[in-house]
Design an enzyme around this catalytic site. Structure first.
Site, PDB file in Angstrom:
ATOM      1  N   ASP A  49     -45.881  60.728  87.943  1.00  0.00           N
ATOM      2  CA  ASP A  49     -47.055  60.045  88.477  1.00  0.00           C
ATOM      3  C   ASP A  49     -46.835  58.550  88.222  1.00  0.00           C
ATOM      4  O   ASP A  49     -46.979  58.080  87.089  1.00  0.00           O
ATOM      5  CB  ASP A  49     -48.315  60.566  87.778  1.00  0.00           C
ATOM      6  CG  ASP A  49     -49.564  59.783  88.190  1.00  0.00           C
ATOM      7  OD1 ASP A  49     -49.425  58.737  88.864  1.00  0.00           O
ATOM      8  OD2 ASP A  49     -50.672  60.213  87.816  1.00  0.00           O
ATOM      9  N   GLN A 107     -49.410  53.976  87.970  1.00  0.00           N
ATOM     10  CA  GLN A 107     -49.550  52.762  87.149  1.00  0.00           C
ATOM     11  C   GLN A 107     -48.224  52.051  86.907  1.00  0.00           C
ATOM     12  O   GLN A 107     -48.218  50.971  86.327  1.00  0.00           O
ATOM     13  CB  GLN A 107     -50.205  53.111  85.796  1.00  0.00           C
ATOM     14  CG  GLN A 107     -51.642  53.604  85.922  1.00  0.00           C
ATOM     15  CD  GLN A 107     -52.604  52.543  86.462  1.00  0.00           C
ATOM     16  OE1 GLN A 107     -52.344  51.352  86.403  1.00  0.00           O
ATOM     17  NE2 GLN A 107     -53.730  52.989  87.001  1.00  0.00           N
TER      18      GLN A 107
HETATM   19  N1  PLP Z   1     -52.707  58.747  88.348  1.00  0.00           N
HETATM   20  C1  PLP Z   1     -52.915  57.671  87.592  1.00  0.00           C
HETATM   21  C2  PLP Z   1     -52.071  57.452  86.372  1.00  0.00           C
HETATM   22  C3  PLP Z   1     -53.908  56.749  87.934  1.00  0.00           C
HETATM   23  O1  PLP Z   1     -54.124  55.682  87.175  1.00  0.00           O
HETATM   24  C4  PLP Z   1     -54.691  56.993  89.092  1.00  0.00           C
HETATM   25  C5  PLP Z   1     -55.802  56.085  89.445  1.00  0.00           C
HETATM   26  O2  PLP Z   1     -56.302  55.356  88.647  1.00  0.00           O
HETATM   27  C6  PLP Z   1     -54.417  58.121  89.861  1.00  0.00           C
HETATM   28  C7  PLP Z   1     -53.425  58.969  89.466  1.00  0.00           C
HETATM   29  C8  PLP Z   1     -55.189  58.402  91.124  1.00  0.00           C
HETATM   30  O3  PLP Z   1     -54.924  57.407  92.057  1.00  0.00           O
HETATM   31  P1  PLP Z   1     -55.747  57.334  93.440  1.00  0.00           P
HETATM   32  O4  PLP Z   1     -57.196  57.346  93.075  1.00  0.00           O
HETATM   33  O5  PLP Z   1     -55.287  56.048  94.033  1.00  0.00           O
HETATM   34  O6  PLP Z   1     -55.326  58.507  94.244  1.00  0.00           O
END
Ligand code: PLP
Length: 405
Positions: free
Chosen positions: A199, A202
């Site tokens: 993921d 960030q």
């Molecule tokens: N994963 C992480 C580590 C995040 O910080 C975020 C959002 O803050 C997400 C996933 C989800 O991202 P999105 O809301 O842009 O789909």
């Protein structure tokens, strides 16, 4: 030389005032602001070029199709994917992970299989896996973290076994800024024949990312956290997986041939891009990547690392400050609590001073439970964050301390 004045000049919103005070924007982990070049590209398409992609024979449709496919090439080059076809445009990280949880789950997972995640995951990297586990009768295993917010990698490795189907781990914690040793985790998981999803929501805005060097099997990220429009993002996947996986959404564009008896699917990446994609945001994502590369990813990382250190140093001088997350490898965000003051109160008072921070659980409730807290105050940084922004934050937090004591 990091020309921060020039960078800031490219973001019109940074000239705004809030309650008559200059905006101090420290909520970049939630979303970043957009530079003029990205705003211009969106405007230009809507004003001069807009037509639906892929299906047209007419001029504008071909122009937009070319721009969209050029943006895919830009993303692929930026993350060093082996091929453009390994980049699937999505609305962001959440959609990318849900796509993977469905398509990977339907293709490879059976009852009693296991998915490994970590305690510090965002809900977007927890809930889709829980939903898969519920659907299939599988088990979610969770790797522990240490009190300083670092991942207990030995515990993660102890969870890997012949039933493990996938390891899903954040590159950088959105709450604590902990940078996880993803290359090492990927190598270890691969020694068991287990693929890994990173993921990168960030990390993509802050670091040079090379998917071939990391050797990750999948990576998810959001455009809006890296100076691109909302509704842009991608799932990267190695072609060997994506070719085998069943599609996620059905509809137009993802098909090869449709009859009422049977449908065959399009080739990569279109198999996973049903319907009209947000092609204009994707083009904006390509432009945002060019913008970051013009500054230089190494320069961005160096600047932001300095801001993280400065923040910890300056905030640390305020009596009653407790940092949540003190990992050695720390990037992009700093979370803290001030004595017994509720994070929401700190955020509200800072807001009145024009300082935008995020408070609450940051979509990481299990991590809050791990620390026995309901939330934190989080300052998160971008290419335009200055030491003056941090000085304003520190002054503001000290004012909160005096008001609340
Ligand atoms: N994963 C992480 C580590 C995040 O910080 C975020 C959002 O803050 C997400 C996933 C989800 O991202 P999105 O809301 O842009 O789909």
């Amino acid at each position: 030389m990091y020309d921060i004045a020039n960078i800031r000049n490219q973001f019109p919103i940074l000239n705004e005032t809030v309650y008559g005070k200059p905006l101090v924007y420290l909520d970049n982990g939630a979303t970043t602001q957009k530079p003029q070049c990205v705003l211009d590209v969106i405007n230009d398409i809507y004003m001069h070029k807009n037509a639906n992609i892929h299906r047209g024979v007419h001029h504008l449709s071909n122009v937009c199709t070319d721009l969209f496919e050029q943006a895919r090439k830009t993303v692929a080059r930026h993350i060093n994917a082996l091929s453009d076809a390994e980049v699937i445009f999505t609305r962001g990280t959440t959609e990318a992970i849900n796509l993977l949880a469905f398509s990977f789950g339907e293709t490879y997972c059976r009852k009693d299989d296991e998915i490994v995640i970590t305690t510090m995951e965002h809900h977007a990297n927890i809930v889709p896996w829980q939903m898969l586990c519920e659907r299939k009768g599988m088990k979610l295993r969770v790797a522990e973290i240490f009190d300083n917010g670092e991942l207990n990698t030995e515990h993660l490795y102890s969870l890997l076994n012949e039933r493990t189907k996938l390891v899903c781990v954040a590159h950088i914690s959105n709450v604590m800024g902990t940078v996880n040793p993803v290359k090492q985790i990927i190598s270890k998981a691969h020694s068991y024949g287990i693929p890994v999803l990173v993921d990168a929501a960030q990390s993509m805005p802050h670091k040079t990312i090379d998917v071939q060097d990391l050797d990750c099997d999948f990576m998810a990220f959001s455009g809006h956290k890296m100076y691109a429009p909302n509704g842009s993002g991608a799932l990267y996947g190695k072609a060997k997986w994506l070719n085998e996986m069943v599609p996620y959404h059905g509809g137009g564009e993802m098909i090869d041939k449709v009859t009422f008896e049977k449908t065959t699917y399009n080739q990569l990446p279109f198999k996973f891009e049903a319907g009209t994609p947000d092609y204009i945001s994707a083009v904006g994502l390509g432009r945002a990547i060019d913008f970051m590369e013009e500054i230089g990813m190494a320069a961005i990382e160096e600047h932001e690392d300095e801001i993280v250190k400065y923040t910890i140093n300056q905030l640390g001088g305020i009596p009653g400050i407790r940092f949540i997350g003190e990992a050695k490898e720390h990037s992009s965000a700093v979370s803290f609590l001030l004595g017994n003051v509720h994070p929401y109160d700190t955020g509200m008072i800072l807001d009145k001073m024009g300082i935008a921070v995020r408070t609450g659980h940051h979509c990481a409730q299990p991590l809050m439970d791990r620390f026995g807290i309901s939330g934190t105050v989080r300052a998160s940084f971008g290419v335009y964050t200055t030491k003056e922004d941090i000085d304003a934050l520190v002054k503001g937090v000290d004012r909160v301390r005096m008001m609340m004591s």
